[in-house]
Design an enzyme around this catalytic site. Structure first.
Site, PDB file in Angstrom:
ATOM      1  N   MET A  95      -8.240   9.500  -0.822  1.00  0.00           N
ATOM      2  CA  MET A  95      -9.351   9.520   0.155  1.00  0.00           C
ATOM      3  C   MET A  95      -8.912  11.242   0.008  1.00  0.00           C
ATOM      4  O   MET A  95      -8.148  11.888  -0.284  1.00  0.00           O
ATOM      5  CB  MET A  95      -8.226   9.526   1.567  1.00  0.00           C
ATOM      6  CG  MET A  95      -7.963   7.561   1.777  1.00  0.00           C
ATOM      7  SD  MET A  95      -6.975   8.186   3.473  1.00  0.00           S
ATOM      8  CE  MET A  95      -6.383   6.465   3.692  1.00  0.00           C
TER       9      MET A  95
ATOM     10  N   HIS B 229      -1.365  -1.065  -4.340  1.00  0.00           N
ATOM     11  CA  HIS B 229      -1.979  -0.586  -3.652  1.00  0.00           C
ATOM     12  C   HIS B 229      -1.725   0.696  -3.436  1.00  0.00           C
ATOM     13  O   HIS B 229      -1.340   1.396  -2.928  1.00  0.00           O
ATOM     14  CB  HIS B 229      -2.544  -1.202  -2.326  1.00  0.00           C
ATOM     15  CG  HIS B 229      -4.057  -0.911  -2.196  1.00  0.00           C
ATOM     16  ND1 HIS B 229      -5.027  -1.865  -2.683  1.00  0.00           N
ATOM     17  CD2 HIS B 229      -4.806  -0.398  -1.531  1.00  0.00           C
ATOM     18  CE1 HIS B 229      -6.386  -0.980  -1.778  1.00  0.00           C
ATOM     19  NE2 HIS B 229      -6.124  -0.577  -0.577  1.00  0.00           N
TER      20      HIS B 229
ATOM     21  N   ASP C 260      -7.231  -5.549   4.321  1.00  0.00           N
ATOM     22  CA  ASP C 260      -6.788  -4.506   4.042  1.00  0.00           C
ATOM     23  C   ASP C 260      -7.055  -3.123   5.565  1.00  0.00           C
ATOM     24  O   ASP C 260      -7.483  -3.479   6.324  1.00  0.00           O
ATOM     25  CB  ASP C 260      -7.431  -3.313   3.236  1.00  0.00           C
ATOM     26  CG  ASP C 260      -6.012  -1.565   3.122  1.00  0.00           C
ATOM     27  OD1 ASP C 260      -5.192  -1.682   3.887  1.00  0.00           O
ATOM     28  OD2 ASP C 260      -6.383  -0.994   2.076  1.00  0.00           O
TER      29      ASP C 260
ATOM     30  N   SER D 217       1.058  -0.994  -0.217  1.00  0.00           N
ATOM     31  CA  SER D 217       0.502  -0.047  -0.014  1.00  0.00           C
ATOM     32  C   SER D 217       0.837   1.352   0.168  1.00  0.00           C
ATOM     33  O   SER D 217       1.732   1.647   1.034  1.00  0.00           O
ATOM     34  CB  SER D 217      -0.669   0.050   1.454  1.00  0.00           C
ATOM     35  OG  SER D 217      -1.549   1.315   1.183  1.00  0.00           O
TER      36      SER D 217
ATOM     37  N   MET E 284     -11.645   5.614  -1.632  1.00  0.00           N
ATOM     38  CA  MET E 284     -12.464   6.349   0.552  1.00  0.00           C
ATOM     39  C   MET E 284     -12.638   7.203  -0.733  1.00  0.00           C
ATOM     40  O   MET E 284     -12.461   8.418   0.494  1.00  0.00           O
ATOM     41  CB  MET E 284     -11.641   5.656   1.386  1.00  0.00           C
ATOM     42  CG  MET E 284     -10.308   4.679   0.882  1.00  0.00           C
ATOM     43  SD  MET E 284      -9.587   4.281   3.061  1.00  0.00           S
ATOM     44  CE  MET E 284      -8.403   4.403   1.456  1.00  0.00           C
TER      45      MET E 284
ATOM     46  N   MET F 101     -12.182  -4.449   5.145  1.00  0.00           N
ATOM     47  CA  MET F 101     -11.411  -3.616   5.971  1.00  0.00           C
ATOM     48  C   MET F 101     -11.322  -4.784   6.665  1.00  0.00           C
ATOM     49  O   MET F 101     -12.357  -4.421   7.781  1.00  0.00           O
ATOM     50  CB  MET F 101     -12.212  -2.133   5.482  1.00  0.00           C
ATOM     51  CG  MET F 101     -11.638  -1.344   4.653  1.00  0.00           C
ATOM     52  SD  MET F 101     -10.091  -1.169   3.842  1.00  0.00           S
ATOM     53  CE  MET F 101      -9.547  -0.425   5.050  1.00  0.00           C
TER      54      MET F 101
ATOM     55  N   ASP G 172      -4.460   4.362  -2.275  1.00  0.00           N
ATOM     56  CA  ASP G 172      -5.470   4.957  -1.376  1.00  0.00           C
ATOM     57  C   ASP G 172      -5.737   5.809  -1.975  1.00  0.00           C
ATOM     58  O   ASP G 172      -4.790   6.865  -1.556  1.00  0.00           O
ATOM     59  CB  ASP G 172      -5.262   4.836   0.221  1.00  0.00           C
ATOM     60  CG  ASP G 172      -5.792   2.723   0.293  1.00  0.00           C
ATOM     61  OD1 ASP G 172      -6.435   2.913   0.582  1.00  0.00           O
ATOM     62  OD2 ASP G 172      -4.106   2.340   1.400  1.00  0.00           O
TER      63      ASP G 172
ATOM     64  N   HIS H  93      -8.047   1.778  -4.643  1.00  0.00           N
ATOM     65  CA  HIS H  93      -8.956   1.979  -3.097  1.00  0.00           C
ATOM     66  C   HIS H  93     -10.268   3.266  -3.540  1.00  0.00           C
ATOM     67  O   HIS H  93      -8.619   4.374  -2.789  1.00  0.00           O
ATOM     68  CB  HIS H  93      -8.430   1.675  -2.639  1.00  0.00           C
ATOM     69  CG  HIS H  93      -9.150   1.582  -0.838  1.00  0.00           C
ATOM     70  ND1 HIS H  93      -9.169   1.371  -0.083  1.00  0.00           N
ATOM     71  CD2 HIS H  93     -10.671   1.158  -0.806  1.00  0.00           C
ATOM     72  CE1 HIS H  93     -10.319   1.200   0.997  1.00  0.00           C
ATOM     73  NE2 HIS H  93     -11.050   1.136   0.225  1.00  0.00           N
TER      74      HIS H  93
END
Length: 238
Positions: free
Chosen positions: A50, A46, A185, A21, A81, A150, A48, A79
């Site tokens: 946000m 990966h 994750d 990640s 979010m 998660m 993330d 991902h």
């Protein structure tokens, strides 16, 4: 960019997969970090995203995904979010995302967005938070190539693993297509990866536990060895 069916199928064949990640990487030296992960035989990265709304943190956006795409051919597992993913999936796909994972908490009826992600050539994924019942995603698992459970509350790295989420993983394993990947994750390390594998996880997102290691390849191989040993032990005890 790679097409969803080919890279997801390859992932299943190569499982278990450790997906570093990048949230835990050194952002001041991101290209160097990616090169080290490539040298360590990482199979997927990966990413993330946000927005400070759905989760109480802000990370990266479309420009960073585009920058990553320019420096690596590894699949980018993105991902989202974020509160309104439907507004951004095309931009992230155009930037180079190979999978786009959306939260069931944000899109409680995700059929249309998952179909759109697939139509764009990316692998569609569903994510559920630790407190979200597995029943929330079960009606939609047929539309997803990746289902991410998660094991911490999303927003910040370095949290402790919540083992109770593995009950949801076991239910998902009984209900997904044979070509759907189960991912996890949050808090994945030497102590938690074995029980996650035994529950049915194939794709392990690991941030702090990879990037804190002096040798990324050694850590990734260590994780794979733990998984192999635990699965062998688990199978022999059945």
């Amino acid at each position: 960019m790679v097409q969803s069916e080919s890279w997801v199928r390859n992932l299943i064949q190569d499982s278990p997969i450790i997906a570093p990640s990048l949230l835990a990487a050194d952002f001041a030296n991101l290209e160097q970090e990616v090169r080290k992960l490539e040298a360590a035989n990482a199979k997927v990265l990966h990413v993330d995203v946000m927005d400070g709304h759905f989760v109480p943190n802000i990370s990266i956006g479309v420009p960073v995904v585009a920058a990553l795409r320019k420096i690596t051919q590894l699949p980018l597992d993105v991902h989202l979010m974020i509160s309104e993913p439907e507004k951004y999936i095309e931009a992230f796909r155009n930037a180079g995302a190979d999978s786009l994972l959306v939260h069931i908490e944000v899109v409680p009826d995700p059929v249309d967005i998952l179909k759109k992600i697939r139509d764009l050539g990316a692998a569609p994924g569903l994510v559920l938070n630790p407190s979200t019942p597995v029943d929330a995603v079960l009606p939609f698992v047929q539309y997803a190539d990746i289902i991410l459970t998660m094991s911490v509350q999303p927003g910040f790295g370095g949290q402790a693993f919540r083992p109770e989420v593995l009950d949801k993983v076991r239910v998902l394993k009984q209900n997904i297509r044979s070509d759907t990947i189960l991912s996890i994750d949050g808090g994945i390390n030497q102590e938690t990866i074995a029980e996650s594998a035994q529950a049915g996880i194939q794709l392990f997102v690991a941030g702090t536990s990879v990037f804190e290691a002096e040798d990324y390849q050694k850590r990734i191989e260590e994780f794979k060895a733990i998984i192999k040993h635990s699965n062998g032990t688990h199978q022999s005890s059945d």
